[in-house]
Design an enzyme around this catalytic site. Structure first.
Site, PDB file in Angstrom:
ATOM      1  N   VAL A  61       1.033  -1.331  -0.049  1.00 45.18           N
ATOM      2  CA  VAL A  61       0.425   0.065  -0.095  1.00 45.18           C
ATOM      3  C   VAL A  61       0.493   1.014  -0.237  1.00 45.18           C
ATOM      4  O   VAL A  61      -0.040   2.437  -0.243  1.00 45.18           O
ATOM      5  CB  VAL A  61      -1.551   0.122   1.435  1.00 45.18           C
ATOM      6  CG1 VAL A  61      -2.055  -1.125   1.503  1.00 45.18           C
ATOM      7  CG2 VAL A  61      -0.001  -0.087   2.931  1.00 45.18           C
ATOM      8  N   SER A 139      -8.229   3.876  15.092  1.00 42.12           N
ATOM      9  CA  SER A 139      -7.903   3.126  16.551  1.00 42.12           C
ATOM     10  C   SER A 139      -7.947   4.020  17.141  1.00 42.12           C
ATOM     11  O   SER A 139      -7.945   5.191  17.260  1.00 42.12           O
ATOM     12  CB  SER A 139      -6.505   2.469  16.445  1.00 42.12           C
ATOM     13  OG  SER A 139      -6.338   1.748  17.499  1.00 42.12           O
ATOM     14  N   TYR A 152       2.786   4.502  16.143  1.00 41.55           N
ATOM     15  CA  TYR A 152       1.423   3.499  16.275  1.00 41.55           C
ATOM     16  C   TYR A 152       0.593   4.509  16.346  1.00 41.55           C
ATOM     17  O   TYR A 152      -0.765   4.963  15.731  1.00 41.55           O
ATOM     18  CB  TYR A 152       1.201   2.383  16.753  1.00 41.55           C
ATOM     19  CG  TYR A 152      -0.232   1.772  16.633  1.00 41.55           C
ATOM     20  CD1 TYR A 152      -0.176   1.096  14.906  1.00 41.55           C
ATOM     21  CD2 TYR A 152      -0.966   1.776  17.093  1.00 41.55           C
ATOM     22  CE1 TYR A 152      -1.414   0.201  14.233  1.00 41.55           C
ATOM     23  CE2 TYR A 152      -2.781   0.868  16.530  1.00 41.55           C
ATOM     24  CZ  TYR A 152      -2.198   0.380  16.007  1.00 41.55           C
ATOM     25  OH  TYR A 152      -3.462  -0.208  15.388  1.00 41.55           O
ATOM     26  N   ALA A 154       0.743   7.620  16.585  1.00 43.46           N
ATOM     27  CA  ALA A 154       0.959   8.827  15.998  1.00 43.46           C
ATOM     28  C   ALA A 154       0.288   8.773  14.629  1.00 43.46           C
ATOM     29  O   ALA A 154      -0.482   9.822  14.369  1.00 43.46           O
ATOM     30  CB  ALA A 154       2.812   9.522  15.405  1.00 43.46           C
ATOM     31  N   SER A 155       0.198   7.445  14.038  1.00 41.77           N
ATOM     32  CA  SER A 155       0.135   7.294  12.253  1.00 41.77           C
ATOM     33  C   SER A 155      -1.413   6.869  12.613  1.00 41.77           C
ATOM     34  O   SER A 155      -2.152   7.470  12.239  1.00 41.77           O
ATOM     35  CB  SER A 155       0.872   5.406  12.395  1.00 41.77           C
ATOM     36  OG  SER A 155       0.023   4.561  12.585  1.00 41.77           O
ATOM     37  N   LYS A 156      -1.962   6.527  13.541  1.00 42.40           N
ATOM     38  CA  LYS A 156      -3.547   6.216  13.566  1.00 42.40           C
ATOM     39  C   LYS A 156      -4.103   7.780  14.215  1.00 42.40           C
ATOM     40  O   LYS A 156      -5.347   7.927  13.578  1.00 42.40           O
ATOM     41  CB  LYS A 156      -3.992   5.515  15.266  1.00 42.40           C
ATOM     42  CG  LYS A 156      -3.626   4.289  14.193  1.00 42.40           C
ATOM     43  CD  LYS A 156      -4.233   3.242  12.678  1.00 42.40           C
ATOM     44  CE  LYS A 156      -4.197   1.898  12.771  1.00 42.40           C
ATOM     45  NZ  LYS A 156      -4.808   1.428  11.437  1.00 42.40           N
ATOM     46  N   ILE A 185      -9.268  -5.729  19.531  1.00 41.41           N
ATOM     47  CA  ILE A 185      -9.896  -6.685  18.281  1.00 41.41           C
ATOM     48  C   ILE A 185      -8.621  -8.221  18.391  1.00 41.41           C
ATOM     49  O   ILE A 185      -8.331  -8.058  17.870  1.00 41.41           O
ATOM     50  CB  ILE A 185     -10.489  -6.244  16.618  1.00 41.41           C
ATOM     51  CG1 ILE A 185     -10.676  -4.638  16.841  1.00 41.41           C
ATOM     52  CG2 ILE A 185     -11.342  -6.780  16.620  1.00 41.41           C
ATOM     53  CD1 ILE A 185     -12.274  -4.781  17.996  1.00 41.41           C
TER      54      ILE A 185
END
Length: 262
Positions: A61, A139, A152, A154-156, A185
């Site tokens: 991606v 998230s 993680y 920061a990215s979300k 999840i």
């Protein structure tokens, strides 16, 4: 009645977890699902069985040209793109002083840049047809901090605000964009982390902090995505929809238990 009959949906991260659950749900509802993932999975065959128009592309991606090629081939075959779900993502943990730059770059590239490129690839088509539903998988760690989750989180968090900006910029063209923020999840990625022996106490604590006292299932997030792609959500855009079993609702300290509520 199939609610998404003849619609066309691109789903990244479609080989496992939330992406695969979305692919199965959308195919069952009559959509032509175009799956995208860097890995393959025999479970995808179940999606193809549900809808003959489904197809799978094994790409990265973070590759802008590959993403655009998928979008172009989809339009060439079906003439339109009704929705996209950006479920591709990875998780690598560590506080800032312990996190290697390469890990930071990898998480940001796949989770945030990958979402950006996915959205960018379908926008010309959606702008031309004056419609579309863009559904990003962010998230709860994009709206509240989690120890050790710097990259993680920061990215979300970036995905959440990117989604709001897309909703603002393209709403006048009939294009909706919403972010789903799942809690913890039961996906292969989550299990690979939480099922390690040293994480036993953390696993117990997370379940305790989740008000429904359990982890979520990918199919439950797929249900939210289905709603956002359907006509029932025709006036919903720019929203961050949390599906976390109550994890972010607030804190529990045992007070109601002392009052006899069990």
């Amino acid at each position: 009645m199939k609610r998404l009959e003849n619609q066309v949906t691109i789903i990244t991260g479609a080989a496992s977890g939330i992406g695969l659950a979305c692919a199965k749900r959308f195919a069952a509802e009559g959509a032509n699902v175009i799956g995208v993932d860097i890995q393959t999975n025999d479970e995808w065959l179940e999606v193809a069985d549900l809808a003959p128009g489904c197809a799978f592309h094994q790409i990265d991606v973070t590759d802008a040209l590959a993403q655009q090629q998928v979008a172009d081939e989809t339009v060439e075959k079906f003439g339109r793109i009704d929705s996209i779900i950006t479920a591709a993502g990875i998780a690598e943990a560590g506080p800032v002083n312990m996190l290697e730059e390469e890990s930071w770059d990898r998480v940001i590239d796949i989770n945030l840049k990958g979402s950006f490129l996915s959205i960018k690839s379908v926008l010309p088509t959606m702008m031309n047809q004056r419609s579309g539903s863009i559904i990003t998988i962010a998230s709860i760690e994009g709206i509240v901090g989690t120890e050790g989750g710097s990259a993680y989180n920061a990215s979300k968090g970036g995905v959440v605000l990117l989604s709001k900006n897309v909703a603002i910029d393209y709403g006048r063209m009939g294009i909706r964009c919403n972010a789903i923020c799942p809690g913890f999840i039961n996906t292969p990625l989550f299990r690979s982390i939480i099922d390690q022996d040293f994480m036993a106490d953390v696993k117990t604590d997370i379940q305790k902090c989740t008000k429904l006292s359990r982890f979520g299932e990918p199919e439950e997030i797929a249900g939210v995505a289905f709603f956002l792609a359907s006509n029932d959500a025709s006036f919903v855009t720019g929203q961050t929809i949390v599906a976390d079993g109550g994890y972010t609702a607030g804190h529990s300290h045992g007070i109601v238990e002392m009052m006899g509520l069990v």
